[in-house]
Design an enzyme around this catalytic site. Structure first.
Site, short mmCIF file in Angstrom:
data_model
loop_
_atom_site.label_atom_id
_atom_site.label_comp_id
_atom_site.label_asym_id
_atom_site.label_seq_id
_atom_site.Cartn_x
_atom_site.Cartn_y
_atom_site.Cartn_z
N SER A 39 -2.26 66.90 -46.68
CA SER A 39 -0.87 66.33 -46.30
C SER A 39 -0.24 66.14 -47.63
O SER A 39 0.86 66.70 -47.45
CB SER A 39 -0.90 64.88 -45.52
OG SER A 39 -2.17 64.51 -46.47
N HIS B 48 0.45 61.09 -50.67
CA HIS B 48 1.97 61.62 -50.60
C HIS B 48 2.20 61.92 -51.56
O HIS B 48 3.70 62.73 -52.08
CB HIS B 48 2.35 61.08 -49.28
CG HIS B 48 1.15 61.17 -47.95
ND1 HIS B 48 2.05 59.88 -46.68
CD2 HIS B 48 -0.24 61.96 -48.25
CE1 HIS B 48 0.59 60.65 -46.13
NE2 HIS B 48 -0.24 61.28 -46.73
#
Length: 318
Positions: A144, A195
């Site tokens: 991610s 992230h």
């Protein structure tokens, strides 16, 4: 190799369904290879999640640097894999067509490594400034972080329009930040630092020195003919075009300076660009027919479009 002993992997089955619905032949090679590597390591991981996850304690203090390479390609479960790879599928199709396969592979490899490095720096800084050693033990896996970096690139190349985040329209240029916060509140167990690291790496490429550094390194390690770098093709209407089905080589228009993508996106969203491209395609097809003949395949122009077409025909050579 350890093989995961699992029951029915619904997430994996849905991912395979998505891939085959798009069509394997319609997925560019680097994107397809990235999907395949992640699926393979999910089914046959090189190491357990505990031995492949990335943390300051394991990677820096215990000098287990191979985790930088392993962590992006290992996932906690099948749904973790599904959501990441579906996102990779669509981002990869868009960006690989724009950048070219070799440069996109270079970007994926660089981002996979740098997101881990930036993640370690963020966790170390949090542990030091907040005097909380738990941040050094926080262990993360998954692709991610790389996806957030690719999202920054995609938004950089197509800056116009809005994206829907939890029902609220957000300008695309701020979409990554809104999604970062939204995911943290919806799924508190996700890695906020991971992230954020992806966003920072994407910004370093889009607005910082990373792209120039990568181009310099590519020039140093390439052969005498030079590294082809990013490839972009344009048709006469100003929209991106990719010869044949997918073109991953051959002559290309190369622009070393910064590109003004507003010049051909006109600030439009992807849906609006698609609609305009469809209209342009139908217009080209209509011009190939005899003047005044009805368009083929049962398509009919609206009265406004028909009036506009007739006005434009006034300037055609007789």
């Amino acid at each position: 190799m350890q093989r995961r002993s699992r029951g029915l992997n619904a997430g994996l089955l849905l991912l395979l369904s998505q891939i085959f619905s798009v069509g394997v032949n319609n997925i560019p090679p680097v994107t397809l290879a990235t999907l395949a590597v992640n699926i393979w390591f999910f089914l046959s991981p090189l190491k357990s999640l505990y031995s492949s996850c990335l943390s300051v304690e394991k990677c820096y203090e215990e000098q287990d640097w191979q985790r930088l390479l392993l962590s992006p390609f290992h996932h906690a479960d099948d749904w973790h894999l599904y959501f990441n790879m579906v996102s990779m599928l669509w981002k990869g199709i868009c960006l690989e067509r724009r950048l070219g396969s070799r440069w996109f592979a270079y970007v994926i490899a660089t981002f996979s490594l740098l997101t881990g490095v930036v993640y370690l720096l963020l966790e170390f800084a949090l542990a030091e400034f907040m005097d909380e050693p738990g941040f050094k033990k926080s262990c993360a896996v998954g692709f991610s972080g790389v996806l957030f970096a690719l999202k920054v690139l995609n938004n950089h190349y197509c800056p116009g329009g809005f994206v829907n985040i939890l029902g609220f329209p957000v300008p695309i240029r701020y979409g990554c930040w809104a999604e970062l916060v939204a995911i943290h509140f919806i799924s508190p167990g996700t890695s906020f630092a991971g992230h954020l690291a992806g966003i920072l790496v994407g910004l370093l490429y889009a607005h910082g020195p990373l792209k120039k550094i990568m181009e310099t390194c590519a020039g140093v390690f390439s052969s005498n003919v030079g590294y082809p770098g990013q490839q972009q093709y344009f048709n006469n209407s100003g929209y991106p075009r990719y010869p044949d089905h997918y073109s991953y080589g051959g002559p290309a228009y190369r622009e070393d300076g910064p590109r003004n993508y507003d010049a051909y996106t006109a600030g439009l969203s992807e849906e609006e660009q698609l609609e305009r491209a469809l209209r342009a395609s139908l217009w080209d097809r209509d011009r190939g027919n005899s003047r005044g003949a009805a368009p083929s395949y049962g398509f009919r122009l609206s009265p406004e479009e028909d009036l506009r077409r007739k006005r434009l025909h006034r300037f055609d050579p007789q």
